[in-house]
Design an enzyme around this catalytic site. Structure first.
Site, PDB file in Angstrom:
ATOM      1  N   LYS A 217       0.861  -1.187   0.000  1.00 15.39           N
ATOM      2  CA  LYS A 217       0.000   0.000   0.000  1.00 15.39           C
ATOM      3  C   LYS A 217       0.893   1.230   0.000  1.00 15.39           C
ATOM      4  O   LYS A 217       1.855   1.302   0.773  1.00 15.39           O
ATOM      5  CB  LYS A 217      -0.908  -0.042   1.223  1.00 15.39           C
ATOM      6  N   SER A 289      -9.564   1.605   2.677  1.00 13.82           N
ATOM      7  CA  SER A 289      -8.639   2.342   1.844  1.00 13.82           C
ATOM      8  C   SER A 289      -7.528   1.476   1.255  1.00 13.82           C
ATOM      9  O   SER A 289      -6.775   1.940   0.401  1.00 13.82           O
ATOM     10  CB  SER A 289      -8.005   3.472   2.657  1.00 13.82           C
ATOM     11  N   SER A 313     -10.134  -0.563   6.827  1.00 11.74           N
ATOM     12  CA  SER A 313      -9.459  -0.492   5.531  1.00 11.74           C
ATOM     13  C   SER A 313      -8.813  -1.785   5.066  1.00 11.74           C
ATOM     14  O   SER A 313      -8.382  -1.882   3.922  1.00 11.74           O
ATOM     15  CB  SER A 313      -8.404   0.624   5.550  1.00 11.74           C
TER      16      SER A 313
END
Length: 598
Positions: A217, A289, A313
């Site tokens: 990420k 996310s 997330s």
């Protein structure tokens, strides 16, 4: 933190004395006081804008605290003197702007006083899968779990360089549809893969992640490679050092192939490059996310990925994209070199195509780091072959009967019984759990104070009411008293969770049930989300509040998509939920199906 009330009071008194003495030193000579006069609040020179009783009358509406006219007059008349020191920290002349790496003085400890870890045993026993011949098709190799990829690489049926090439090609091909890649790290990946092959050929095998390509990420710092946080103001941000988790995966021999997308500043699935899409249903976002890690893992573009969670997330995209997400106990995995959204909530964890894969990754990234004051040493006790017979699996009867629970959730509960585990009804008080988000809003707004005050929020793509720009601005008007009261409520919620875990060994919950998603993120309990079946949807799903001007796509006939369940474990007891997860994964038999994206 202070060890006793007396210690706390002595520190508080010293702090107040310093503050008020500093204020008195700034008084003009005409305001001098006789030696021996105790310091007093509200005696600093007036600073800041003029305020009136009308100002307070309007502010009362925000904090829901009415004053009388006399009380307003007193407050308004003294405000610019009382708040001088508060303003000075932000506006000067002795302005103090905290460095991004500076953590708050208070640290959330998920372990309550008197609590002990679920285990003190440090054990890791992985499965030993039977040998499987290397498939002839690259696609079949790409979708294999880490446990299988590791076997092929260790036995030298497959080189890391070939596997890395497969994933790099797939990333480049499918990114046009998924928008899950922010930076493709091709040169680094090829170099790391070649090094892995040389070491393995020389008998220097580092373990099950050696030579396995992964994606991170894009809030994990990577030395000399852009780390953008998915946000326009940071598109050209290039850190000089790797995050702690990146370093640990390098030490394990893993190969970084891509920096994967995240919703801007870790919210939902829209970043400066657009919206990351779900490989199972390209008409909807992948959820956020950890949008890129979810989409890339589900589409067979990486061996595994690292995501992060503050309020859902990892769970959200794992559900939407049909992958396994392991959110570790708060404090187990260090966040050094990762973007801070909320100091007392942020967690880093693996996203994989198989349950045991997640535990292999967790083992590599666990352990304290000096750069993260909340990270702690904690045993990791895992035996993939351990029996699940007799495990008490807590569930909330009412939640299982209503949305967002589905037939998949209810079938999973029945499977628990078939596996010899014992379903056990549990309950929580009917409290305002969503009020805990005040802490998230305040900490996040503090983390991005400079961006907010300097107007950088205007650059973010998402400017709807439920996006960060509006939330960070609103947070400037939150009450500090309410923050403290919410923090106290957080402690009480943690006590309730501790009570529940005296009755059960783990919980099975609908993954996106708002109460438990909020509660367990704030208490720090670990969670495992895994695919448990399939449902049909007649409308695209979204993390964003409904927008009548932009309705979501509808489908007729309804589309088939994966659906997951979530297991919640005791603090620092990831081993139990993963062992139960492996048993459920095998019994349910739905983990191997691939998304239809081509």
């Amino acid at each position: 933190m202070p060890k006793s009330r007396r210690d706390f009071l002595s520190r508080l008194s010293a702090g107040l004395l310093f503050l008020t003495t500093a204020c008195r030193k700034s008084l003009p000579k005409s305001g001098a006081v006789a030696p021996g006069t105790p310091p007093a609040f509200g005696t600093s020179p007036a600073v800041g804008p003029e305020v009136s009783t009308a100002t307070f009358a309007e502010a009362e509406k925000l904090v829901q605290f009415p004053l009388t006219q006399g009380e307003r007059a007193t407050a308004a008349g003294n405000w610019r003197n009382s708040m001088a020191a508060v303003y000075e920290r932000r506006t000067g002349p002795r302005k103090f702007a905290p460095a991004p790496s500076l953590s708050p003085a208070t640290i959330w400890n998920p372990m309550l006083p008197g609590q002990t870890p679920a285990t003190n045993r440090d054990r890791f026993t992985a499965t030993k899968p039977a040998p499987v011949p290397l498939p002839g098709k690259d696609e079949d190799i790409a979708f294999a779990p880490v446990t299988q990829l590791a076997q092929w690489i260790q036995s030298r049926q497959l080189t890391s360089e070939r596997l890395t090439g497969i994933y790099l090609d797939r990333l480049q091909h499918f990114n046009t549809k998924l928008r899950c890649v922010i930076t493709l790290t091709r040169d680094l990946a090829v170099a790391q893969a070649k090094q892995a092959d040389v070491e393995i050929a020389a008998g220097q095998y580092r373990g099950p992640l050696h030579g396995i390509p992964w994606g991170g990420k894009d809030l994990l710092d990577t030395a000399n490679i852009a780390t953008t946080w998915g946000a326009e103001p940071y598109r050209n941000r290039v850190p000089a050092e790797d995050a702690a988790v990146v370093k640990r995966l390098q030490e394990a021999g893993a190969v970084l192939v891509a920096k994967l997308s995240l919703g801007a500043l870790a919210l939902n699935d829209i970043w400066f490059g657009g919206q990351t899409m779900n490989p199972w249903l390209l008409e909807e976002g992948s959820s956020g996310s950890s949008a890129g890690p979810g989409a890339a893992t589900a589409a067979g573009l990486v061996g595994f990925a690292i995501g992060s969670e503050t309020g859902g997330s990892i769970v959200g995209p794992s559900m939407r994209c049909g992958v396994t997400g392991l959110r570790p106990t708060y404090g187990r995995v260090p966040r050094t070199g990762a973007m801070t959204l909320c100091w007392s909530l942020d967690k880093l964890g693996p996203m994989t195509r198989g349950v045991e894969d997640a535990m292999l990754v967790l083992k590599a990234i666990s352990g304290p780091d000096p750069g993260d004051v909340a990270s702690v040493p904690a045993p990791l006790d895992f035996d993939a072959g351990a029996s699940v017979q007799g495990l008490r699996v807590g569930y909330f009867p009412g939640w299982m009967k209503e949305a967002p629970a589905t037939e998949v959730d209810r079938a999973a509960l029945e499977t628990v019984k078939k596996l010899g585990m014992t379903p056990t009804e549990v309950k929580l008080p009917d409290w305002p759990y969503d009020s805990l988000n005040l802490i998230l809003f305040a900490e996040a707004a503090a983390a991005f104070e400079e961006l907010t005050l300097q107007g950088g929020l205007k650059e973010l793509k998402a400017q709807v009411p439920d996006a960060w720009p509006n939330t960070f601005r609103q947070a400037r008007f939150l009450s500090a008293v309410d923050f403290v009261q919410t923090d106290r409520f957080r402690r009480k919620v943690a006590e309730e969770m501790a009570r529940i875990f005296t009755e059960v060994d783990l919980l099975l919950v609908p993954s996106l049930r708002d109460e438990i998603l909020t509660i367990t993120n704030f208490t720090g309990h670990p969670s495992l989300t895994l695919r448990a079946g399939f449902i049909k949807v007649s409308e695209a799903r979204s993390d964003w509040a409904p927008d009548p001007a932009n309705p979501l796509p509808k489908f007729s006939p309804a589309r088939r998509v994966p659906h997951g369940i979530t297991l919640i474990g005791r603090l620092f007891d990831e081993g139990t939920i993963v062992t139960a997860g492996i048993a459920l994964e095998q019994a349910l038999g739905v983990a191997g199906e691939r998304p239809p994206i081509t």
